[in-house]
Enzyme design. Structure first.
Site, short mmCIF file in Angstrom:
data_model
loop_
_atom_site.label_atom_id
_atom_site.label_comp_id
_atom_site.label_asym_id
_atom_site.label_seq_id
_atom_site.Cartn_x
_atom_site.Cartn_y
_atom_site.Cartn_z
N SER A 1 45.50 52.85 27.68
CA SER A 1 45.09 52.40 26.37
C SER A 1 44.04 51.29 26.49
CB SER A 1 46.33 51.94 25.59
OG SER A 1 46.02 51.68 24.25
N ASP B 1 48.18 62.74 21.85
CA ASP B 1 47.71 61.39 21.56
C ASP B 1 46.58 61.48 20.53
OD1 ASP B 1 46.68 58.85 21.52
OD2 ASP B 1 46.49 58.65 23.69
N HIS C 1 50.48 58.72 21.87
CA HIS C 1 49.81 57.70 22.67
C HIS C 1 50.78 56.99 23.63
CE1 HIS C 1 46.69 54.88 23.67
NE2 HIS C 1 47.38 53.85 23.23
#
Lengths: 196, 379
Positions: free
Chosen positions: B154, B319, B352
Site C-alpha cells: 500500500s 483490491d 486491499h
C-alpha cells in the site's frame, strides 16, 4: 525441467546474443533460463498459473502473471526481438489474435505446437481413438488444448494472414524430420515474421 | 526447512537526528527522532539489510512482540521471522515509524523544541519522498549503504518505489505490493471524506485539540470507518457479515443492528483510541500527493527511468483501492525501461487488506523472490 530440450535448443539457434525476448506461457522459466545462460538475453515470461509464476521467480526469471486470452495490450510495438510461444498456441482460443499480437510486440515470433496430423496420431484416429502421445499427453476429456490443427493447417493460416514463415522445423519425438513434416513430425517449430 | 517462528521479544530503538531536514513542502524540521526495530543480524559486509515501509496506520513494529505486551504482535509478523518469507536467518530486517507518525517518531504529538509544546497542527506536511529521505539518514546511521531490498504494501509500496527513484544505487531489490504509482480521483475522494470527518469534528480545534484536553474522537472514528470500507471487498464483506442482524430480526433502530455496522463502529472506536488525528490528516495527504510522474508531465516510464533495482510487483484481484491495473502501470513503465521485474496478481477475496493476510500463493511468491536474493553469509 518438464519441457522438451530439443525444442529449446532449436529455438536458441534463432535467438541472437543479448536480445530482448518474451516467452508466452513460460512454464517454470526453463527456456528463458536457458536463453539467459546461453545467449545473455533480457527475458520476460508470461504465465497465468501461480505455481509456474513461483517456479519462474525461483528460476531467476522475470515473470509477469497475465492471462494471454486478454492479449498483450500492455506491451509496446516492436519492443521484443523475439516473442516465443512453446507448446501453448493450441491451448489459446484467440489464435489469430495472439499471433497478430506476437508480431506486433516482437520483430519475429517463434511458435511450436503438436502436429495433429503426425502419422501416429492419424493411426490412432484410424483405430477409432483420439491421439494420446508424448506431445499430446492428455485424454480428450481433460486436455487443456482447445485448438486442434496440423502443420499444414498452420501454414495455411499464416498465408491467409500475411504472416511470413522464415523457418520451419519438424521433429519426430525429438529427432529432426527431413521430409513430409505434416506426416512424419510430431511437433512443428516455426519462425515467423512480417513483410517489410 | 524448519517451522516458521516468531522473532520473539523485540525492543524499539530511537535514533536522533540533529541535521535539519528540508521537506518537499518547503517546511523543515530542525531536529527529529525516528523509532525503529530490527530483526536478524546485519552481516559483515552489511549487504543483507531489508527495509520494511509501513502503510497508513502501520508502525515500526513489524514483527515479534514486546516483553511487557506479548499480545502486541508486529503487523507483518506472518511475513518476517525465522523460516518466514522474509527470513531473519538470512536478512537483517528494519521497521521504522515514519516522520509525522504517532508511534514514537517525531510527529504532531511530539514537543516542538521551538515552542515547548506539542506540534499539533503546526507539524509540517511530509511526503513519501520526505519519509524516504529520512529513512536514508537512518540507513546512514546504521552503516547500510545499500539495501538488499526495500519492501512495502500500500503506502509502504509507494515508499519502496520512491526509494528506487530517490536512491537508485542504494536499493538492490524493491517489492512493491498492493500499491499504485498515484492515487485515483476516487482514492483522493475517500481520503477527503475521512479528513473532513476529522476537520469538522468540534473537538478538532484547528488541530490543537491536545491543548484543549480532548481528541476529535468522532472524526477519527468516521475516518477509520470509511477507510475500512475501502480496504475490504464486496465479496469479503458479504462473506464475513452478509446482512446478518445482531438481534436476529429488524428492530427499527439507529443502533448497530447489522453486523457490518457493529464491525465498523468497533473498528472506528478502537482506532480513535490510539491513533492521532493530525497524523491521519498528514498521512492521507502524503498518499494524495504521491505521484512521481507529475514532474514528467504524467509520463510514468520517464519517471521510472532512474530506477536501477530489480522489482517484484504484487497486486490482489479484489483490491479496488489499489487495483491490479495500477500495478500494471508500474510493471509496464519498468518494462519500458528494461528493468528486471516480476509481477504476481494474487487471486484473493479480501480486497486491499490482502497484503497483510496469510495466503499460501502470495507468501510463496514472496519466498521465491526473497530466496533468490543473494547476500553474503553471516559472520
Amino acid at each position: 525441467m518438464s519441457k522438451l530440450r530439443y525444442d529449446f535448443h532449436a529455438i536458441a539457434e534463432w535467438i541472437g546474443e543479448g536480445e530482448t525476448v518474451l516467452d508466452l506461457g513460460c512454464g517454470d522459466g526453463s527456456l528463458l533460463r536457458h536463453l539467459a545462460d546461453t545467449r545473455g538475453v533480457l527475458g520476460y515470461g508470461v504465465e497465468a498459473d501461480p505455481e509456474n509464476v513461483k517456479a519462474s521467480i525461483r528460476n531467476g526469471i522475470n515473470v509477469l502473471q497475465i492471462d494471454l486470452e486478454r492479449g498483450l495490450a500492455g506491451f509496446e510495438d516492436g519492443f521484443f526481438d523475439h516473442v516465443v510461444m512453446s507448446f501453448s498456441l493450441q491451448a489459446i482460443h484467440n489464435t489469430i489474435g495472439i499471433l497478430t499480437e506476437m508480431l506486433r510486440v516482437g520483430h519475429e515470433a517463434v511458435v511450436s505446437f503438436p502436429n495433429f496430423a503426425y502419422w501416429r496420431h492419424r493411426q490412432a484416429i484410424l483405430n477409432g481413438h483420439m491421439p494420446v502421445s508424448e506431445n499430446l499427453p492428455h485424454q480428450w476429456y481433460n486436455t487443456p488444448n482447445v485448438r486442434f490443427f496440423t502443420i499444414a493447417d498452420f501454414e495455411d493460416l499464416c498465408a491467409m494472414n500475411s504472416i511470413v514463415i522464415r523457418d520451419a522445423i519438424g521433429f519426430d519425438e525429438g529427432v529432426r524430420v527431413r521430409e513430409e513434416p505434416n506426416f512424419l513430425a510430431s511437433v512443428g517449430l516455426f519462425r515467423l515474421g512480417r513483410e517489410h | 526447512m524448519t517451522q516458521p517462528q516468531s522473532v520473539g521479544v523485540v525492543t524499539p530503538k530511537t535514533q536522533r537526528f540533529t541535521e535539519p531536514l528540508l521537506l518537499t513542502s518547503g517546511g523543515r524540521l530542525e531536529e527529529y527522532e525516528l523509532v525503529y526495530e530490527t530483526y536478524g543480524e546485519l552481516n559483515a559486509d552489511r549487504s543483507n539489510a531489508v527495509l520494511v515501509c509501513h502503510a497508513l496506520s502501520g508502525s515500526h513494529h513489524v514483527a515479534g512482540y514486546y516483553a511487557d505486551a506479548p499480545d502486541n504482535i508486529g503487523w507483518w509478523d506472518n511475513l518476517v521471522g525465522p523460516g518466514k518469507p522474509l527470513d531473519t536467518r538470512k536478512f537483517f530486517v528494519i521497521g521504522v515509524n515514519n516522520l509525522g507518525g504517532c508511534y514514537g517518531s517525531t510527529g504532531p504529538t511530539s514537543i516542538d523544541p521551538a515552542t515547548g509544546t506539542s506540534y499539533g497542527a503546526s507539524f509540517p506536511f511530509v511526503t513519501v519522498e520526505d519519509w524516504v529521505a529520512s529513512q536514508a539518514r537512518l540507513a546512514d546511521e546504521l552503516g547500510i549503504q545499500r539495501f538488499a531490498a526495500v519492501v512495502g504494501g500500500s503506502l509502504g509500496g509507494m515508499q519502496a518505489l520512491s526509494w528506487t527513484l530517490q536512491y537508485p544505487n542504494r536499493v538492490a531489490n524493491a517489492a512493491v505490493i498492493a500499491a499504485a504509482p498515484k492515487l485515483s480521483a476516487e482514492n483522493i475522494a475517500f481520503n477527503e471524506v475521512a479528513r473532513q470527518a476529522i476537520l469538522t469534528d468540534p473537538d478538532y480545534h484547528d488541530g490543537d485539540y491536545t491543548a484543549h484536553g480532548v481528541v476529535p474522537e468522532r472524526g477519527l472514528r468516521l475516518a477509520r470507518m470509511v477507510g475500512h470500507i475501502t480496504y475490504l471487498s464486496d465479496d469479503a464483506m458479504a462473506e464475513k457479515f452478509g446482512r446478518s442482524l445482531r438481534h436476529g430480526k429488524q428492530v427499527f433502530s439507529y443502533e448497530a443492528e447489522f453486523e457490518i455496522e457493529s464491525y465498523l463502529r468497533y473498528q472506528g472506536k478502537k482506532f480513535a483510541g490510539y491513533f492521532d488525528a493530525n497524523t491521519y490528516l498528514l498521512t492521507t495527504k502524503a498518499l494524495d500527493y504521491f505521484d512521481p510522474a507529475f514532474e514528467y508531465g504524467g509520463n510514468l516510464p520517464a519517471a521510472l527511468s532512474r530506477a536501477q533495482a530489480d522489482f517484484l510487483v504484487v497486486s490482489f484481484s479484489t483490491d479496488w483501492r489499489f487495483p491490479p491495473e495500477r500495478s500494471h502501470d508500474i510493471v509496464q513503465a519498468l518494462l519500458h525501461n528494461r528493468r528486471s521485474v516480476s509481477y504476481a496478481e494474487i487471486d484473493s477475496a479480501a480486497g486491499h487488506d490482502s497484503f497483510l493476510l496469510n495466503d499460501a500463493i502470495y507468501h510463496g511468491v514472496l519466498s521465491a523472490y526473497f530466496d533468490r536474493i543473494k547476500v553474503t553469509a553471516h559472520v
